[in-house]
Enzyme design. Structure first.
Site, PDB file in Angstrom:
ATOM      1  CG  ASP A  50      -1.933   1.156   1.216  1.00  0.00           C
ATOM      2  OD1 ASP A  50      -2.290   1.636   0.124  1.00  0.00           O
ATOM      3  OD2 ASP A  50      -2.361   1.598   2.303  1.00  0.00           O
ATOM      4  CB  SER A  51       0.195   4.767  -0.742  1.00  0.00           C
ATOM      5  OG  SER A  51      -1.087   4.790  -0.125  1.00  0.00           O
ATOM      6  CB  CYS A  62      -9.804   4.351   0.891  1.00  0.00           C
ATOM      7  SG  CYS A  62      -8.162   4.742   1.532  1.00  0.00           S
ATOM      8  CD  GLU A  70      -0.481   6.562   6.469  1.00  0.00           C
ATOM      9  OE1 GLU A  70       0.670   6.569   6.929  1.00  0.00           O
ATOM     10  OE2 GLU A  70      -0.971   5.594   5.848  1.00  0.00           O
ATOM     11  CB  CYS A  73      -3.294   0.653  -2.474  1.00  0.00           C
ATOM     12  SG  CYS A  73      -3.411   2.401  -2.881  1.00  0.00           S
ATOM     13  CG  HIS A  91      -5.461   4.569   4.755  1.00  0.00           C
ATOM     14  ND1 HIS A  91      -4.908   4.222   3.551  1.00  0.00           N
ATOM     15  CD2 HIS A  91      -4.437   5.085   5.496  1.00  0.00           C
ATOM     16  CE1 HIS A  91      -3.611   4.505   3.549  1.00  0.00           C
ATOM     17  NE2 HIS A  91      -3.303   5.029   4.717  1.00  0.00           N
TER      18      HIS A  91
HETATM   19  N1  DGL Z   1      -5.000   2.830   1.077  1.00  0.00           N
HETATM   20  C1  DGL Z   1      -5.047   3.560  -0.172  1.00  0.00           C
HETATM   21  C2  DGL Z   1      -6.310   3.214  -0.948  1.00  0.00           C
HETATM   22  O1  DGL Z   1      -6.925   2.175  -0.693  1.00  0.00           O
HETATM   23  C3  DGL Z   1      -4.643   4.949   0.105  1.00  0.00           C
HETATM   24  C4  DGL Z   1      -4.831   5.980  -0.914  1.00  0.00           C
HETATM   25  C5  DGL Z   1      -3.732   6.959  -1.265  1.00  0.00           C
HETATM   26  O2  DGL Z   1      -2.550   6.713  -1.062  1.00  0.00           O
HETATM   27  O3  DGL Z   1      -4.132   7.993  -1.810  1.00  0.00           O
HETATM   28  O4  DGL Z   1      -6.718   3.873  -1.862  1.00  0.00           O
END
Ligand code: DGL
Length: 277
Positions: free
Chosen positions: A8-9, A182, A150, A72, A184
């Site tokens: 993930d990011s 998302c 975060e 992600c 997160h």
């Molecule tokens: N967890 C990511 C998602 O599901 C984060 C989004 C991002 O980095 O913009 O989209």
């Protein structure tokens, strides 16, 4: 022992890692977070593709894996074909769970909560056309929510009134089902539920990804006779940027105790803004 790379990011993919861990306790996880490129929602698509490819390739060299999970939504909407062309290891992506939401909703009003990038991408239009054409779908693409989450890992409380304001469009349109589009967002599901007590169904993709991972590992024969190892469930956590403070305790609380946490991970060193090395 079979091993899955979860990417993930940021820390959002931990919600998916927890579902995988629950379903597949005999599988070892490696978690890779491109937090130096976070949030992907603000990055042009070629940048997201370049960064994902470079980091995943480097992580696989250090930790060979049987499966890659792109946990992600923002990345999955653009990077899956490129990754599949890069490696023969099976790749699982995550998309907003519009189909199961349409199957749940009683009043045919669905809310999709995602990043601004996911909300704008034609991929989501396609899912809605295909699976929820008889529903009224309200989308919220919130620019700050991933940052707040975060921060929450490092102990910074999320303002409940600000969260509640952000979700007002769902209240206005009377949705009975919300898609957490998302990875997160499931991490703060109790707070989201507290803001929208009238919502009956909350849908995310974590369990579906865990089931898909299980079936792909079974096809490879990787689950035969594997049993939970003695070590921690997460072999390594690799951040492209600094490790968020409090991460190990946060992961341990989720049942994802890591053996090794590294950031900035030397394997990501030299990665440019566009993802080349
Ligand atoms: N967890 C990511 C998602 O599901 C984060 C989004 C991002 O980095 O913009 O989209």
């Amino acid at each position: 022992m079979p091993r899955i790379l979860v990417f993930d990011s940021g820390i959002g993919g931990l919600s998916v890692a927890a579902c995988i861990r629950q379903r597949l306790p005999s599988v070892e996880l490696v978690y890779v977070a491109d937090n130096a490129g976070f949030p992907y929602g603000d990055q042009p698509e070629p940048t997201v593709i370049g960064r994902c490819r470079t980091l995943i390739a480097a992580a696989l060299q250090a930790f060979p894996c049987d499966l890659i999970v792109v946990a992600c939504n923002t990345a999955s909407t653009v990077v899956l074909p490129e990754l599949r062309a890069m490696t023969r290891i099976p790749v699982v992506g995550v998309v907003p769970a519009v189909k199961p939401a349409a199957a749940c909703s009683l009043n045919r009003r669905i809310g999709v909560l995602a990043t601004p990038a996911t909300v704008r991408r034609p991929y989501l239009d396609g899912l809605i056309r295909e699976f929820a054409s008889d529903c009224r779908v309200e989308r919220i693409g919130h620019p700050s929510l991933v940052h707040w989450i975060e921060g929450a890992v490092t102990g910074k409380a999320i303002s409940q009134p600000a969260l509640s304001d952000a979700l007002q469009p769902f209240r206005d349109s009377g949705v009975d089902t919300v898609v957490l589009g998302c990875t997160h967002y499931p991490l703060i599901r109790p707070q989201l539920e507290a803001c929208l007590p009238d919502v009956r169904f909350w849908v995310d993709s974590g369990d579906a990804i865990a089931r898909r991972s299980e079936s792909l590992l079974e096809q490879q024969g990787a689950l035969v006779s594997s049993s939970p190892g003695a070590g921690p469930p997460v072999r390594a956590v690799l951040f492209s940027g600094p490790v968020p403070s409090g991460l190990t305790a946060y992961m341990t609380n989720m049942g994802l105790a890591p053996a090794e946490v590294c950031g900035p991970w030397p394997g990501a060193q030299g990665i440019t803004a566009t993802g080349s090395v």
